[in-house]
Design an enzyme around this catalytic site. Structure first.
Site, PDB file in Angstrom:
ATOM      1  N   LYS A   1      -2.331   6.724   1.247  1.00 36.91           N
ATOM      2  CA  LYS A   1      -2.394   7.096   2.694  1.00 36.91           C
ATOM      3  C   LYS A   1      -1.594   8.097   2.670  1.00 36.91           C
ATOM      4  O   LYS A   1      -0.223   8.000   3.219  1.00 36.91           O
ATOM      5  CB  LYS A   1      -2.086   5.845   3.413  1.00 36.91           C
TER       6      LYS A   1
ATOM      7  N   GLU B   1     -16.297   5.988   6.135  1.00 35.99           N
ATOM      8  CA  GLU B   1     -15.440   5.363   7.047  1.00 35.99           C
ATOM      9  C   GLU B   1     -15.207   6.450   8.326  1.00 35.99           C
ATOM     10  O   GLU B   1     -15.900   7.445   8.362  1.00 35.99           O
ATOM     11  CB  GLU B   1     -13.977   5.079   6.519  1.00 35.99           C
TER      12      GLU B   1
ATOM     13  N   ARG C   1       0.824  -1.286   0.019  1.00 39.79           N
ATOM     14  CA  ARG C   1       0.036  -0.111   0.053  1.00 39.79           C
ATOM     15  C   ARG C   1       0.910   1.123  -0.118  1.00 39.79           C
ATOM     16  O   ARG C   1       0.726   2.252  -0.623  1.00 39.79           O
ATOM     17  CB  ARG C   1      -1.024  -0.133   1.167  1.00 39.79           C
TER      18      ARG C   1
HETATM   19  N1  PMP Z   1      -9.194   4.450   7.132  1.00 39.11           N
HETATM   20  C1  PMP Z   1      -8.516   5.510   7.621  1.00 39.11           C
HETATM   21  C2  PMP Z   1      -8.771   6.824   7.088  1.00 39.11           C
HETATM   22  C3  PMP Z   1      -7.007   5.273   8.217  1.00 39.11           C
HETATM   23  O1  PMP Z   1      -6.240   6.185   8.402  1.00 39.11           O
HETATM   24  C4  PMP Z   1      -6.784   3.682   8.408  1.00 39.11           C
HETATM   25  C5  PMP Z   1      -5.574   3.552   9.184  1.00 39.11           C
HETATM   26  N2  PMP Z   1      -5.245   4.046  10.486  1.00 39.11           N
HETATM   27  C6  PMP Z   1      -7.757   2.925   8.339  1.00 39.11           C
HETATM   28  C7  PMP Z   1      -8.916   3.313   7.584  1.00 39.11           C
HETATM   29  C8  PMP Z   1      -7.481   1.564   8.948  1.00 39.11           C
HETATM   30  O2  PMP Z   1      -6.540   1.044   8.009  1.00 39.11           O
HETATM   31  P1  PMP Z   1      -5.509  -0.178   8.341  1.00 39.11           P
HETATM   32  O3  PMP Z   1      -6.505  -1.437   8.935  1.00 39.11           O
HETATM   33  O4  PMP Z   1      -4.514  -0.396   7.303  1.00 39.11           O
HETATM   34  O5  PMP Z   1      -4.837   0.415   9.556  1.00 39.11           O
END
Ligand code: PMP
Length: 293
Positions: free
Chosen positions: A151, A184, A52
């Site tokens: 990200k 989200e 990622r």
């Molecule tokens: N959404 C956002 C906006 C995030 O920053 C994150 C990670 N902190 C997630 C979802 C969850 O992703 P992951 O399971 O890869 O940590």
């Protein structure tokens, strides 16, 4: 004792881990990052986090000066230097030092650093009983403006939403799309369960392709729970049987109240608990070993 930080190829003491005020990560939020966890002496889903990170970097034309293998080794080296078996790592790649203009062309060398530490986002009681959250007015960035699959270091959109949750005394904020679909939370993906079907918003709506989200979808398939990436609204949230959030930092946490509406029975749901149990079992047995046997 202070932490050992990986910074541009070297492990340095925390007080010497310094970055230029001309770094565009700081001046413009120009860069990408990962939050990664270690459980039981193993780094959980390291390759997926690296994939990622590299995909995000590729999308913003940021050439990471290390191979995936090398950066993975840097993460492991940092965890080892801090004697951690369980922890939370922050891997950051910025555009690097440039001038005061925003042009990335002026930044010859990206900055790479890794912090290996601990993180606790919520009290244990909240994990046991579930949390109360709200939807907030700040809508999720449009993917046509800034694709949230990247990200990136630019988290103001999420921070504004978090401030709105804080002001209302809620622990997390659910962000909606411009059309009112659930996307989200500020740092976690969201799932609902209705009539035995597990649903989470699609990434094209602006949800991060969370690694934990992916693990939950895998586990659902294994447990023969029907799952779908689907659009849904606040109405569907309020009328869900179960709801939970996933993220590397937050891990998995049940949601029992949204905008004052009780979700299901107002306690962590049965299917959610089943998925969580499988998730914890997985963290105990898989991952990249940090310490050689
Ligand atoms: N959404 C956002 C906006 C995030 O920053 C994150 C990670 N902190 C997630 C979802 C969850 O992703 P992951 O399971 O890869 O940590």
């Amino acid at each position: 004792m202070g932490l050992k930080i990986y910074l541009d190829g070297k492990l340095v003491d925390e007080e010497n881990a310094k970055i230029s005020v001309f770094d565009h990560g700081l001046l413009y939020g120009d860069g990408v990052f990962e939050g990664i966890r270690a459980y039981n002496g193993r780094v959980f889903r390291l390759e997926e986090h690296l994939d990622r990170l590299y995909s995000g970097a590729h999308a913003i034309m940021l050439k990471i000066p290390l191979s995936k293998k090398e950066i993975g080794e840097a993460v492991i080296k940092t965890v080892r230097a801090n004697n951690l078996a369980d922890g939370y790592m922050r891997l950051v790649v910025t555009r690097g030092k440039g001038d005061l203009g925003l042009d990335p062309k002026k930044c010859p060398r990206p900055t790479v650093f890794v912090i290996a530490h601990k993180i606790t986002l919520y009290p244990k009681e909240m994990y046991d009983k579930g949390m109360e959250i709200i939807t907030v007015p700040t809508v999720k960035n449009l993917v046509s403006a800034l694709d949230t699959q990247i990200k990136s270091l630019n988290y103001l959109n999420n921070i504004l939403a978090k401030i709105e949750a804080n002001l209302a005394g809620a622990s997390e904020a659910i962000m909606l799309s411009k059309d009112g679909y659930v996307v989200e939370c500020t740092g976690d993906n969201i799932f609902i369960i209705k009539n035995g079907v597990l649903m989470t918003p699609p990434t094209y709506l602006g949800a991060l392709p969370g690694i934990t989200r992916g693990v939950i979808l895998e586990l659902a398939a294994k447990l023969k729970i029907t799952s779908r990436e689907e659009l849904f609204t606040r109405y569907n949230l309020y009328n869900a049987d179960e709801c939970f959030l996933t993220g590397t930092g937050a891990e998995i946490i049940s949601v029992v109240k949204i905008d004052g509406r009780i979700i299901g029975d107002g306690v962590p749901g049965k299917l959610s608990k089943k998925l969580m149990k499988e998730f914890w079992a997985l963290t105990k047995k898989e991952g990249t070993p940090i310490y050689k046997k």
